[in-house]
Design a protein around this motif. Structure first.
Motif, short mmCIF file in Angstrom:
data_model
loop_
_atom_site.label_atom_id
_atom_site.label_comp_id
_atom_site.label_asym_id
_atom_site.label_seq_id
_atom_site.Cartn_x
_atom_site.Cartn_y
_atom_site.Cartn_z
N GLY A 1 -3.24 0.44 -13.08
CA GLY A 1 -2.22 1.39 -13.52
C GLY A 1 -1.32 0.80 -14.59
N THR B 1 4.89 4.12 -7.65
CA THR B 1 4.49 5.34 -6.97
C THR B 1 3.13 5.22 -6.27
N SER B 2 2.28 4.31 -6.71
CA SER B 2 0.98 4.11 -6.06
C SER B 2 1.04 2.92 -5.12
N ASP B 3 0.93 1.72 -5.65
CA ASP B 3 1.03 0.46 -4.92
C ASP B 3 1.71 -0.55 -5.83
N ASP C 1 1.45 -0.40 -11.43
CA ASP C 1 1.52 0.71 -10.48
C ASP C 1 0.11 1.01 -10.01
N GLY C 2 -0.33 0.30 -8.99
CA GLY C 2 -1.70 0.41 -8.51
C GLY C 2 -2.63 -0.46 -9.34
N ASN C 3 -3.85 -0.65 -8.86
CA ASN C 3 -4.85 -1.46 -9.55
C ASN C 3 -5.29 -0.76 -10.82
N HIS D 1 0.99 -3.79 -7.36
CA HIS D 1 -0.25 -4.55 -7.58
C HIS D 1 0.03 -5.68 -8.56
N THR E 1 0.86 -1.18 0.00
CA THR E 1 0.00 0.00 0.00
C THR E 1 0.89 1.23 0.00
N GLY E 2 0.71 2.08 -0.98
CA GLY E 2 1.50 3.29 -1.07
C GLY E 2 2.79 3.09 -1.84
N ARG E 3 3.52 4.17 -1.97
CA ARG E 3 4.79 4.18 -2.70
C ARG E 3 5.73 3.11 -2.13
#
Length: 91
Positions: free
Chosen positions: A46, A72-74, A42-44, A76, A19-21
């Motif tokens: 992304g 940079t996001s998560d 990069d995140g769901n 995933h 979760t997070g960067r």
């Protein structure tokens, strides 16, 4: 014992690994009876940051050089085809 900010998460399919960067440091993947594929985004939903193919019936260890791959996001797991189990090491 030295302190470390490296964490690990075990998954058995698609979903959030962090979760997070975060910086991806290593992947260990157990692949089933057919060739496997793993994509990390990069995140769901992304951008795809890492896309790996694996041979069947093996455990693979992927060491990420230098400071790792930055998400940079998560981190995933977008696709985990024929991946029986997966451990992601990140900081």
């Amino acid at each position: 014992m030295a302190n470390s900010d490296v964490r690990a998460k075990r998954l058995t399919g698609a979903g959030a690994a962090s979760t997070g960067r975060a910086r991806l440091r290593q992947i260990q993947a157990l692949i089933g009876g057919s060739a496997g594929r793993l994509t990390l985004t990069d995140g769901n939903g992304g951008a795809t940051i890492l896309d790996l193919d694996f041979t069947q019936d093996q455990t693979h260890s992927v060491n990420i050089p230098d400071e790792g791959v930055l998400f940079t996001s998560d981190i995933h797991v977008g696709t985990a085809t024929n991946v029986t189990a997966l451990t992601i090491f990140y900081s």
